[in-house]
Scaffold this motif. Structure first.
Motif, mmCIF file in Angstrom:
data_model
loop_
_atom_site.group_PDB
_atom_site.id
_atom_site.type_symbol
_atom_site.label_atom_id
_atom_site.label_comp_id
_atom_site.label_asym_id
_atom_site.label_seq_id
_atom_site.Cartn_x
_atom_site.Cartn_y
_atom_site.Cartn_z
ATOM 1 N N GLU A 126 -49.580 76.302 -51.484
ATOM 2 C CA GLU A 126 -49.692 76.769 -50.350
ATOM 3 C C GLU A 126 -51.128 76.711 -49.963
ATOM 4 O OE1 GLU A 126 -48.638 80.388 -47.349
ATOM 5 O OE2 GLU A 126 -47.409 80.081 -48.927
ATOM 6 N N ARG A 127 -51.704 76.312 -48.843
ATOM 7 C CA ARG A 127 -53.067 76.461 -48.453
ATOM 8 C C ARG A 127 -53.183 77.706 -47.432
ATOM 9 N NH1 ARG A 127 -56.551 73.027 -50.021
ATOM 10 N NH2 ARG A 127 -55.777 70.976 -51.061
ATOM 11 N N LYS A 128 -54.022 78.627 -47.529
ATOM 12 C CA LYS A 128 -54.263 79.717 -46.731
ATOM 13 C C LYS A 128 -55.381 79.527 -46.285
ATOM 14 C CE LYS A 128 -51.792 82.431 -50.240
ATOM 15 N NZ LYS A 128 -52.054 83.462 -51.219
ATOM 16 N N GLN A 145 -59.351 75.936 -45.716
ATOM 17 C CA GLN A 145 -58.108 75.997 -45.977
ATOM 18 C C GLN A 145 -57.814 75.659 -47.290
ATOM 19 O OE1 GLN A 145 -55.063 76.657 -44.252
ATOM 20 N NE2 GLN A 145 -56.835 77.128 -42.487
ATOM 21 N N ALA A 146 -57.539 76.472 -48.158
ATOM 22 C CA ALA A 146 -57.447 76.439 -49.750
ATOM 23 C C ALA A 146 -56.224 77.140 -50.362
ATOM 24 C CB ALA A 146 -58.748 77.247 -50.288
ATOM 25 N N THR A 147 -55.990 76.649 -51.590
ATOM 26 C CA THR A 147 -54.828 77.412 -52.501
ATOM 27 C C THR A 147 -55.674 78.300 -53.213
ATOM 28 O OG1 THR A 147 -55.613 75.836 -54.350
ATOM 29 C CG2 THR A 147 -54.063 75.093 -52.797
ATOM 30 N N GLU A 206 -58.002 77.165 -55.886
ATOM 31 C CA GLU A 206 -59.322 76.668 -55.345
ATOM 32 C C GLU A 206 -60.317 77.864 -54.972
ATOM 33 O OE1 GLU A 206 -57.729 72.255 -53.168
ATOM 34 O OE2 GLU A 206 -57.609 74.506 -52.312
ATOM 35 N N LEU A 208 -62.991 71.494 -48.099
ATOM 36 C CA LEU A 208 -61.502 72.270 -47.857
ATOM 37 C C LEU A 208 -62.093 73.004 -46.410
ATOM 38 C CD1 LEU A 208 -61.699 74.646 -51.081
ATOM 39 C CD2 LEU A 208 -60.217 72.673 -50.439
#
Length: 106
Positions: free
Chosen positions: A2-4, A29-31, A34, A86
């Motif tokens: 999931e990216r937040k 937007q990154a995991t 990342e 990202l």
């Protein structure tokens, strides 16, 4: 994974999920992995920055001839590249407009 959404301040080396917690320059937007990698880059840059501070007190080598500065410069480029990859459209446009990443951006 999931990216937040994260808010990044490159100058401060800060990463936050809260846009109002502090000033920020880039939205990405990154995991979790990342973000961990980006934090490692920021930590390396912080260490390199301190090493440069101490070397600056012995000014017998100019900046562009001091190989130790390459670590900081490369780390900064890595951070910019990762933030660009990202980033949202506004982040990508801002980094492109700066012209600092022309050789790294595809």
């Amino acid at each position: 994974m999931e990216r937040k959404t994260y808010y990044i301040s490159l100058a401060e080396g800060s990463i936050s999920q809260v846009s109002t917690a502090s000033s920020w320059d880039y939205q990405i937007q990154a995991t979790d992995e990342e973000i961990t990698h980006l934090r490692e880059i920021f930590d390396q840059n912080y260490s390199s920055d301190w090493q440069g501070f101490w070397r600056a007190h012995i000014p017998f080598v100019q900046y562009h001839y001091d190989r130790e500065n390459d670590a900081y410069d490369n780390g900064l480029q890595q951070a910019f590249k990762m933030i660009y990859e990202l980033g949202d459209e506004a982040t990508k446009a801002h980094i492109k407009d700066q012209g600092l990443m022309d050789d790294l951006i595809e």
